[in-house]
Design a protein around this motif. Structure first.
Motif, mmCIF file in Angstrom:
data_model
loop_
_atom_site.group_PDB
_atom_site.id
_atom_site.type_symbol
_atom_site.label_atom_id
_atom_site.label_comp_id
_atom_site.label_asym_id
_atom_site.label_seq_id
_atom_site.Cartn_x
_atom_site.Cartn_y
_atom_site.Cartn_z
ATOM 1 N N LEU A 178 -36.452 7.384 -25.527
ATOM 2 C CA LEU A 178 -35.129 6.444 -25.134
ATOM 3 C C LEU A 178 -34.192 7.711 -24.539
ATOM 4 N N VAL A 179 -34.112 8.843 -25.282
ATOM 5 C CA VAL A 179 -33.445 10.121 -24.666
ATOM 6 C C VAL A 179 -33.990 10.425 -23.462
ATOM 7 N N VAL A 180 -35.282 10.853 -23.121
ATOM 8 C CA VAL A 180 -35.977 11.099 -22.031
ATOM 9 C C VAL A 180 -35.695 10.013 -20.924
ATOM 10 N N GLY A 181 -35.879 8.782 -21.224
ATOM 11 C CA GLY A 181 -35.728 7.622 -20.170
ATOM 12 C C GLY A 181 -34.269 7.592 -19.608
ATOM 13 N N SER A 182 -33.269 7.723 -20.448
ATOM 14 C CA SER A 182 -31.923 7.778 -19.992
ATOM 15 C C SER A 182 -31.647 9.099 -19.336
ATOM 16 N N PHE A 187 -30.890 10.723 -13.078
ATOM 17 C CA PHE A 187 -31.095 11.519 -11.670
ATOM 18 C C PHE A 187 -31.190 10.633 -10.528
ATOM 19 N N ARG A 188 -31.091 9.416 -10.783
ATOM 20 C CA ARG A 188 -31.148 8.452 -9.455
ATOM 21 C C ARG A 188 -29.747 8.448 -8.740
ATOM 22 N N ARG A 189 -30.073 8.833 -7.283
ATOM 23 C CA ARG A 189 -28.753 8.975 -6.454
ATOM 24 C C ARG A 189 -28.323 7.612 -5.961
ATOM 25 N N TYR A 190 -27.004 7.506 -5.729
ATOM 26 C CA TYR A 190 -26.400 6.320 -5.577
ATOM 27 C C TYR A 190 -26.257 6.488 -3.829
ATOM 28 N N PRO A 191 -26.277 5.324 -3.150
ATOM 29 C CA PRO A 191 -26.533 5.141 -1.779
ATOM 30 C C PRO A 191 -25.021 5.370 -1.259
ATOM 31 N N GLY A 192 -24.800 5.397 0.011
ATOM 32 C CA GLY A 192 -23.409 5.160 0.540
ATOM 33 C C GLY A 192 -22.655 6.609 0.333
#
Length: 253
Positions: A178-182, A187-192
């Motif tokens: 759970l910790v690694v998954g979060s 690290f996902r980048r937001y668009p725009g």
């Protein structure tokens, strides 16, 4: 929580090893998963007839459940903030309807579980599995003493807590996932290129000043972008009108 579980696991293996038993994986499994075993009992805390002792052991056995409940709320809040920003920035990519509690016009409703099912269901599954594993890791135990004739001696009936090293290890593995998954998800980048707002009302308000002729924009599909100049400055806002991509390096009002 993971540090506390690691300490409990080390304490448990030390206690089993000090009694002359092997601490190999197969030996720990043979001791039992969530089962009471004489080799894996915390030092007795008092007589079963001692109400204070019983309550103390109940609180000890279930204290981790309270911590897990707060951790669920913590991770729920983290994912909520991340997904709010993701949806907020997605309005720079295409025209969409607003998500509200009581939809009207082109608006859409909020999520039933606060989060999308792709996040809510795995988080609830992990939380439920962790609660169950922790309940098998440390638990209330009643110890009965029998004499040489096999008769129960009520004077020596005590209450204490038992533990299961295998259950603790599995709880550590699931909690680590759970910790690694979060962490990976962060690290996902937001668009725009819209300023992030999350739940900040001031930032949200600053991005919601459409042209005066854009009547009832909240009930239509809207998009964030540049709409031209306002008082000599370029202006970005949510609007149902056509927008263009903001220009990097320009000053916007």
């Amino acid at each position: 929580m993971l540090l506390a579980s690691s300490y409990l696991e080390a304490f448990g293996e030390y206690g089993i090893g000090s009694n002359g038993f092997s601490t190999s994986a197969s030996s720990l499994w043979n001791i039992g998963f969530g089962e009471i075993n004489p080799t894996s009992l915390i030092a007795p805390g008092g007589s079963l007839t001692d109400t204070l002792s019983v309550v103390a052991n109940i609180l000890l056995a279930n204290s981790a459940q309270v911590i897990l409940s707060f951790l669920y709320l913590y991770y729920n809040n983290i994912f909520t903030c991340e997904l709010l920003n993701q949806e907020w920035t997605s309005y720079t990519q295409k025209r969409k309807s607003l998500r509200v509690t009581d939809p009207a016009g082109a608006q859409c409703s909020t999520y039933f579980l606060q989060l999308p099912y792709t996040y809510a269901m795995p988080l609830m599954a992990f939380s439920g599995l962790l609660h169950w594993l922790v309940s098998q890791s440390i638990f209330l135990a009643q110890v009965n003493y029998y004499d040489e004739q096999g008769e129960n001696n009520d004077r020596y009936v005590i209450s204490t807590c038992g533990y299961s090293c295998i259950a603790i290890v599995l709880a550590l593995v699931v909690g680590s996932l759970l910790v690694v998954g979060s962490w990976v998800n962060s690290f996902r980048r937001y668009p725009g290129n819209i300023p992030l707002a999350t739940t900040g009302s001031a930032a949200i308000s600053a991005a919601c000043h459409p042209p005066k002729d854009d009547v009832d924009a909240a009930f239509k599909e809207v998009q964030y972008g540049e709409i031209g100049r306002l008082d000599g400055f370029r202006h970005c806002t949510f609007t149902s009108h056509e927008v263009s991509t903001p220009i990097s390096g320009e000053l916007y009002l």
